[in-house]
Write a protein that holds these residues in place. Structure first.
Motif, mmCIF file in Angstrom:
data_model
loop_
_atom_site.group_PDB
_atom_site.id
_atom_site.type_symbol
_atom_site.label_atom_id
_atom_site.label_comp_id
_atom_site.label_asym_id
_atom_site.label_seq_id
_atom_site.Cartn_x
_atom_site.Cartn_y
_atom_site.Cartn_z
ATOM 1 N N ASP A 1 0.839 -1.201 0.000
ATOM 2 C CA ASP A 1 0.000 0.000 0.000
ATOM 3 C C ASP A 1 0.873 1.251 0.000
ATOM 4 O OD1 ASP A 1 0.954 0.327 2.588
ATOM 5 O OD2 ASP A 1 -0.877 -0.387 3.547
ATOM 6 N N ALA A 2 0.247 2.404 0.148
ATOM 7 C CA ALA A 2 0.985 3.673 0.065
ATOM 8 C C ALA A 2 2.003 3.828 1.181
ATOM 9 C CB ALA A 2 -0.006 4.840 0.085
ATOM 10 N N GLN A 3 1.800 3.125 2.307
ATOM 11 C CA GLN A 3 2.742 3.196 3.420
ATOM 12 C C GLN A 3 3.840 2.136 3.336
ATOM 13 O OE1 GLN A 3 -0.798 3.315 4.006
ATOM 14 N NE2 GLN A 3 -0.422 5.540 3.834
ATOM 15 N N THR B 1 -8.431 0.701 -5.221
ATOM 16 C CA THR B 1 -8.500 1.653 -4.110
ATOM 17 C C THR B 1 -7.111 2.175 -3.753
ATOM 18 O OG1 THR B 1 -10.445 0.559 -3.212
ATOM 19 C CG2 THR B 1 -9.178 1.934 -1.693
ATOM 20 N N GLU B 2 -6.109 1.285 -3.867
ATOM 21 C CA GLU B 2 -4.737 1.669 -3.543
ATOM 22 C C GLU B 2 -4.061 2.424 -4.681
ATOM 23 O OE1 GLU B 2 -3.302 1.437 -0.712
ATOM 24 O OE2 GLU B 2 -4.766 0.198 0.348
ATOM 25 N N GLY B 3 -4.764 2.634 -5.784
ATOM 26 C CA GLY B 3 -4.235 3.440 -6.863
ATOM 27 C C GLY B 3 -3.551 2.656 -7.977
#
Length: 339
Positions: A22-24, A45-47
């Motif tokens: 994910d983004a993190q 959703t996570e891009g």
């Protein structure tokens, strides 16, 4: 098998090729996952707009089934294959013994695209539940033709892999030399050789000392056999120097045959392997008094596992047979001599 990037919307049912975070930077999906509609929604959703996937085609076999099939074909005595996971099957030793593998057929198997099998060195001494070999299918699937080719390669009366358990052999040591040196011979040879036999689950029957004469050696061997010995070790004041030396003549005198004299292992070139029926007779070179690794560490475990050592088998020991020199040698390798 198809492999490459696809739009996320087209990834349902396909195998994820890389870990996804994910983004993190937290991993949300692990590679090898077959993506569901819910997974694809999460990716959007996570891009993510595109992911690298694999898709099996007709005639492909998934990595787990391919690993299971090839592992079944590889399996020999004394092995316990673990369940396939991630295209890998590990083979464990059922018990303590000697691991054997046929290097030529192993190389043939590893030449097949997408198939890898890593093993311990032939002749390794192993403990119970030790991993001795690991099969890994590299891609997410193999064409069935490759799996069939691997199975055909391994269909042989000789197993590719195996662990041969130690047997409770009854071992007698016969030391020959002048009576004046008998105490020194016992002090030099008995403990190092007994330790090696004990490590292989052997039963130590004892040590005899005799003059270095053909008739004396023959009588000592006959006496040990009558006491129940099923493995004889000969050593002494002087190493065996020729197939017509005193010890080989004594072996033939009791009805034995010399299988091999001389080994491409140093320390330990002056090794003799003989048999009286099924009873192995090891003519140990002088380096056997050392606890450092030498030729007897290669042959005693195999003989204790009931493996018959032939001249051909001894000849294969040259690859890796140059061992670290030992201080106990009367003439170290540096001087251009051998023990």
């Amino acid at each position: 098998m198809k492999f490459g990037p696809v739009p996320v919307e087209q990834a349902v049912g396909r195998i994820l090729a890389h870990n996804i975070a994910d983004a993190q930077g937290n991993r949300i999906f692990r590679k090898g996952r077959r993506l569901t509609p819910e997974d694809v929604a999460r990716l959007r959703t996570e891009g993510y707009r595109e992911v690298v996937v694999a898709e099996l085609e007709p005639g492909d076999i998934g990595e787990e089934e391919a690993a299971r099939r090839i592992a079944r074909a590889c399996e020999g005595p004394g092995l316990r294959p673990m369940p396939a996971a991630g295209g890998r099957v590990n083979f464990l030793a059922d018990g303590a013994g000697v691991f054997l593998v046929e290097p030529d057929r192993l190389a043939q198997l590893n030449r097949l695209p997408g198939v890898t099998l890593a093993t311990l060195t032939r002749g390794s001494v192993v403990r119970a539940r030790q991993i001795v070999a690991s099969l890994k299918i590299i891609p997410f699937a193999l064409p069935e033709a490759i799996v069939i080719q691997a199975e055909a390669l391994l269909q042989d009366n000789r197993p590719l892999l195996g662990v041969y358990p130690f047997q409770p052999r009854r071992v007698a040591l016969i030391l020959s030399g002048h009576p004046a040196v008998w105490p020194r011979l016992i002090a030099d040879f008995e403990a190092p050789l007994r330790e090696r036999v004990d490590a292989c689950g052997g039963i130590w029957l004892g040590t005899q000392t005799v003059r270095h004469e053909e008739a004396e050696l023959a009588r000592a061997m006959e006496a040990a056999l009558q006491q129940g010995a099923d493995f004889l070790i000969l050593a002494g004041e002087t190493a065996i120097m020729d197939e017509e030396d005193i010890a080989p003549r004594a072996i033939r005198r009791i009805g034995g045959t010399v299988e091999a004299f001389g080994a491409p292992v140093d320390p330990g070139n002056l090794l003799l392997i003989a048999y009286r029926g099924e009873v192995p007779i090891l003519g140990a070179p002088g380096c056997a008094r050392s606890r450092h690794r030498n030729v007897v560490d290669w042959v005693i475990p195999r003989l204790m596992a009931g493996l018959r050592l032939t001249r051909e088998e001894i000849a294969t020991m040259g690859h890796g047979g140059l061992l670290e020199d030992v201080e106990e040698r009367p003439a170290p390798r540096l001087l251009g001599t051998s023990s």
